[in-house]
Each structure stands twice: as structure tokens, then as C-alpha cells.
Design an enzyme around this catalytic site. Structure first.
Site, PDB file in Angstrom:
ATOM      1  N   HIS A 121       0.881  -1.175   0.000  1.00 55.65           N
ATOM      2  CA  HIS A 121       0.000   0.000   0.000  1.00 55.65           C
ATOM      3  C   HIS A 121       0.918   1.225   0.000  1.00 55.65           C
ATOM      4  CE1 HIS A 121      -2.802   2.931   1.824  1.00 55.65           C
ATOM      5  NE2 HIS A 121      -3.778   2.134   1.466  1.00 55.65           N
ATOM      6  N   ASP A 198       3.145  -4.714   8.088  1.00 55.94           N
ATOM      7  CA  ASP A 198       1.922  -3.922   7.940  1.00 55.94           C
ATOM      8  C   ASP A 198       0.755  -4.917   7.994  1.00 55.94           C
ATOM      9  OD1 ASP A 198      -0.335  -2.688   7.012  1.00 55.94           O
ATOM     10  OD2 ASP A 198       0.598  -1.805   5.237  1.00 55.94           O
ATOM     11  N   GLN A 201      -4.383  -5.350   6.642  1.00 53.61           N
ATOM     12  CA  GLN A 201      -5.358  -6.250   5.997  1.00 53.61           C
ATOM     13  C   GLN A 201      -5.365  -7.639   6.629  1.00 53.61           C
ATOM     14  OE1 GLN A 201      -7.624  -5.527   3.713  1.00 53.61           O
ATOM     15  NE2 GLN A 201      -6.938  -3.415   3.429  1.00 53.61           N
ATOM     16  N   LYS A 224     -10.593  -1.367  10.587  1.00 55.85           N
ATOM     17  CA  LYS A 224     -10.771  -2.547   9.733  1.00 55.85           C
ATOM     18  C   LYS A 224     -11.176  -3.781  10.551  1.00 55.85           C
ATOM     19  CE  LYS A 224      -7.374  -0.946   6.339  1.00 55.85           C
ATOM     20  NZ  LYS A 224      -8.052  -0.356   5.191  1.00 55.85           N
ATOM     21  N   CYS A 362      -4.672   2.385  -3.759  1.00 52.12           N
ATOM     22  CA  CYS A 362      -3.454   2.916  -3.132  1.00 52.12           C
ATOM     23  C   CYS A 362      -2.296   1.948  -3.273  1.00 52.12           C
ATOM     24  CB  CYS A 362      -3.675   3.265  -1.658  1.00 52.12           C
ATOM     25  SG  CYS A 362      -4.956   4.462  -1.393  1.00 52.12           S
TER      26      CYS A 362
HETATM   27  N1  7TS Z   1      -1.646  -0.806   4.648  1.00 50.41           N
HETATM   28  C1  7TS Z   1      -2.525  -1.598   4.024  1.00 50.41           C
HETATM   29  C2  7TS Z   1      -2.100  -2.969   3.588  1.00 50.41           C
HETATM   30  C3  7TS Z   1      -3.827  -1.138   3.796  1.00 50.41           C
HETATM   31  O1  7TS Z   1      -4.691  -1.932   3.169  1.00 50.41           O
HETATM   32  C4  7TS Z   1      -4.197   0.149   4.226  1.00 50.41           C
HETATM   33  C5  7TS Z   1      -5.553   0.723   3.946  1.00 50.41           C
HETATM   34  C6  7TS Z   1      -3.232   0.925   4.899  1.00 50.41           C
HETATM   35  C7  7TS Z   1      -1.976   0.415   5.081  1.00 50.41           C
HETATM   36  C8  7TS Z   1      -3.538   2.287   5.432  1.00 50.41           C
HETATM   37  O2  7TS Z   1      -4.427   2.174   6.505  1.00 50.41           O
HETATM   38  P1  7TS Z   1      -5.004   3.501   7.214  1.00 50.41           P
HETATM   39  O3  7TS Z   1      -6.055   2.947   8.132  1.00 50.41           O
HETATM   40  O4  7TS Z   1      -3.888   4.158   7.899  1.00 50.41           O
HETATM   41  O5  7TS Z   1      -5.586   4.326   6.105  1.00 50.41           O
HETATM   42  N2  7TS Z   1      -6.191   0.153   2.856  1.00 50.41           N
HETATM   43  C9  7TS Z   1      -7.309   0.596   2.233  1.00 50.41           C
HETATM   44  C10 7TS Z   1      -7.878  -0.087   1.176  1.00 50.41           C
HETATM   45  O6  7TS Z   1      -7.477  -1.144   0.706  1.00 50.41           O
HETATM   46  N3  7TS Z   1      -8.962   0.597   0.748  1.00 50.41           N
HETATM   47  O7  7TS Z   1      -9.069   1.697   1.513  1.00 50.41           O
HETATM   48  C11 7TS Z   1      -8.050   1.713   2.448  1.00 50.41           C
END
Ligand code: 7TS
Length: 404
Positions: A121, A198, A201, A224, A362
């Protein structure tokens, strides 16, 4: 086995209509829906104990502090961290990664190397690029194959004494691949490199055991896993958290302040400057309790069935290609239909009440690898059903007929 009707009744939003149709929510990769217990816990916090924490002698401040720290303990148990002070509350995955990358600015020298993977990401790419620009270190990329699997033989050759940190996702948001993180961690440690996982997911699907993994850092977002937005976790090994400098200066992160010199507070407070997201921290504990009450074995079984069923049903559609066909993957299906832009499908099926994500998710380097502008992504949660998949498949067939 899950009583799916009972589970769905926990989530008020699942019974609403969107554009006049029952909601089919398949954008769980972006954020999960929230069960009533979580929604209630937010109100209960503000109705009954709202106060600032770690600073008041008064009763409410004490109650709020106790609830916040109890939640930290729940997260510690959930991920099997050795100490509660290795669990830092953050605003989310992005913040956690930036905190660690920023800290490594005091460690890296020109010529050092940072390894990321080809399926990250953007939030696990850009902070490391910024770090490399600041320090003169070099960013190297672990490549992947056409199934969307990291090539471990290439990883082995990329590792060297120059590698200072390896940073990879546990599960890819755009492809659903479950990465061999134990192998990645052990190999990196053999070269003295730190490893950040990370887990954004992964935590909706698995319960990570940070001690068994032996990772140095593990980050995720609360939103999530049925929790509120604006709260997340950075797990760090005590030795690393002691070594890294604070990320932000301010209240709560100090021991003593004078204009000549400031000394920093003990962990975890050293990394938690300012008034935190108290409600979020407390309610993240409620969300983790909820996920555990559903049970991760049940969650995985339901999601695997949805993945298999969804894959089979989607492949019935002519011209449909799935991106991300790793041997081990989670309940994410990214796909395109020949000759049709993903955005057009997403827009039409939204009119039928179906929420999927379209675009590059992303993760632009993945899209460049496959030479596509983006995909349609259906990401399933344990509260989804096969009937909902049938509704999506019929809707896509209708949309495809309209667009061809
Ligand atoms: N890393 C991964 C693997 C992610 O899927 C996401 C968010 C992030 C980091 C960032 O997370 P945040 O909570 O700090 O924003 N992924 C997604 C997605 O797949 N669709 O919307 C957000």
C-alpha cells in the site's frame, strides 16, 4: 459454524437500503462495518466517563485512564505482546509506519538499504522513500510474480549486511495474497535487519502472535476490525521502542521539561504525545472482544467459503480476469472485465446497492506491474453471505451487458 443471521443482526447498517436496494457491502478492505456493541460503547464513554487521561486525580479521569489502559491490555493479549507498554495507540496504520520510518532517520546512513515489497500500500512505500531521501539510504523492492506472490529467491539475494529494515504487508489489500512473513522475518534477522509488518489487511482475518512471529514492529488500524476510525496500534519490541527517538513532542510524553533539557517519559507514553483518542482506544478493546467472541476460526472458515464461492461465480462471467491468484490468499477478489473500465462497473452496481472499491487501491505499483489502470475489488467479511455474492454477480452481468 457461524449463525450468520445472528451475526448480521449485530450490524445495524447491514439492514439499510442504498439507492432503494438492500445494501451489499463488499468494501471491507477499505473499512469494516461496526456492530451495535461498538456503537454503544462510543456513546457510553461520552455519556458516563468522558475525561482526559493520565493527568487528573478526579474520579472520571481515573475511570477513563483505567478503561484506556485496560484496552491496551486487551490488545496486548490479542496479539500476544510480551509487555503492555509495547502496544502504542496511534491514529492508524499510516501513522504507525510513519512513526517507525521517522525513527529510523536517526539510524540509517548513506549506503544502507531499506527493503519493501512490490505489493505494498502507498502508506508502506512513501514514508520509506521520504526516509531514504533524508538519509541517503537506498530503497530496494522485493519483486512478485504473475500470481501476485513475492519471489522469495529474489528476496534472499536482495538481503545483505546493508539491509537495515524490511517492511512488508502481512496480507495485500489489492491482491489478497498472504505473504510468508515468518520466513521474511527470520531471514532478515539473520542479517541483523529489523522487520516491520503492515498488518492492516491481516488483523480482520487472523490473530497475529507477535512473539511467535518475532517481528520488530506490527501495525494495524482499528477501523478494519469493527472498531472506530482514528485509532490504531503500533506494536514494537521494547528494545526497539527504547532505541527510537520520540515522533512528536508535547504533553504526556515527557518526564521533566526545562528550557535547557527535556527528558522523555517511559514507554508507551514516550510515543503518545498530546491528548489521545481516548474513546477510540477504549472502544478498540470492545471491537477486539467482539471479534474474539465471533472467533477467528469461524471468521476464517466463513471467509474462505466466500472466497471460493465468489471466485467460482465471478469466473462464470465472460472476459473476467482475476488479479491475485496466490496459493494462499484471503477473501479479496480483484478483477477486471475485458474492454470495460472498472469505474464504470463500480458506478452501475452502486446504483443496485452494491459497494465495491474500484481504482488502484493505493497500490499503483501493482497496477503498473499488471499494466492496468485499476481493478474492481470485492473484499468479503465474515458477515457477508453467498446470497450477496449472487446479487453482485447478477448485477455485474447486467452492467456488462449494458456496457458492451
Ligand atoms: N496498509 C494496508 C495494507 C492497507 O490496506 C491500508 C488501507 C493501509 C496500510 C492504510 O491504513 P489507514 O487505516 O492508515 O488508512 N487500505 C485501504 C484499502 O485497501 N482501501 O481503503 C483503504
Amino acid at each position: 459454524m457461524l449463525d450468520i443471521h445472528k451475526i448480521r443482526a449485530d450490524f445495524p447498517i447491514l439492514s439499510r437500503k442504498v439507492n432503494g436496494k438492500p445494501l451489499v457491502y463488499f468494501d471491507n478492505g477499505a473499512t469494516s462495518q461496526k456492530p451495535q456493541v461498538v456503537i454503544d460503547a462510543i456513546s457510553k464513554y461520552y455519556e458516563e466517563i468522558n475525561a482526559n487521561i493520565h493527568r487528573g486525580v478526579h474520579t472520571l479521569s481515573q475511570l477513563a485512564t483505567d478503561a484506556y489502559e485496560a484496552s491496551r491490555g486487551k490488545i496486548q493479549n490479542h496479539i500476544n505482546a510480551k509487555f503492555a507498554h509495547e502496544v502504542l495507540f496511534t491514529s492508524g496504520t499510516t501513522f504507525g509506519i510513519n512513526l517507525v520510518a521517522n525513527g529510523f532517520a536517526s539510524i540509517l546512513k548513506p549506503g544502507d538499504e531499506v527493503l519493501v515489497s512490490a505489493m505494498e500500500h502507498h502508506s508502506n512505500i512513501v514514508p520509506w522513500q521520504m526516509l531514504c531521501e533524508r538519509t541517503g539510504a537506498t530503497l530496494k523492492v522485493i519483486p512478485m510474480n504473475d500470481n501476485g506472490e513475492l519471489i522469495m529467491a529474489e528476496y534472499d539475494t536482495l538481503l545483505s549486511d546493508k539491509t537495515k529494515i524490511v517492511t512488508v504487508n502481512h496480507i495485500s489489500n489489492a491482491l489478497g495474497t498472504v505473504n510468508p512473513i515468518k520466513y521474511i522475518i527470520d531471514k532478515a534477522h539473520a542479517f541483523g535487519a529489523a522487520v516491520l509488518i503492515d498488518g492492516a489487511q491481516a488483523v480482520p482475518h487472523v490473530k497475529p502472535d507477535v512473539q511467535a512471529l518475532d517481528c520488530d514492529f506490527y501495525v494495524f488500524s482499528g477501523h478494519k476490525i469493527c472498531g472506530p476510525t482514528g485509532i490504531g496500534v503500533l506494536y514494537g519490541k521494547e528494545s526497539w521502542l527504547n532505541k527510537l527517538p520520540p515522533y512528536q513532542g508535547g504533553g504526556e510524553m515527557i518526564k521533566d521539561v526545562s528550557f535547557e533539557k527535556t527528558t522523555y517519559a517511559e514507554l508507551p507514553h514516550k510515543f503518545e504525545a498530546g491528548t489521545p483518542n481516548v474513546a477510540g482506544g477504549i472502544v478498540l478493546g470492545t471491537a477486539v472482544d467482539y471479534m474474539n467472541s465471533v472467533g477467528f476460526d469461524n471468521i476464517q472458515q466463513q471467509e474462505l467459503e466466500l472466497l471460493e464461492y465468489g471466485t467460482r461465480r465471478l469466473l462464470e462471467i465472460e472476459g473476467l480476469k482475476i488479479y491475485g491468484t496466490a496459493a494462499i490468499k484471503t477473501s479479496v477478489i480483484s478483477f477486471n472485465i475485458e474492454g470495460i473500465h472498472p469505474y464504470d462497473i463500480g458506478t452501475i452496481i452502486d446504483k443496485l446497492g452494491i459497494a465495491v472499491r474500484t481504482g488502484h487501491h493505493c497500490a499503483q505499483p501493482i497496477m503498473s506491474y499488471f499494466k492496468i489502470p485499476g481493478t474492481i475489488r470485492a473484499s468479503f467479511s465474515f458477515y457477508n453471505t453467498k446470497e450477496e455474492i449472487d446479487i453482485m454477480v447478477e448485477a455485474i452481468k447486467r452492467a456488462t451487458a449494458m456496457l458492451s
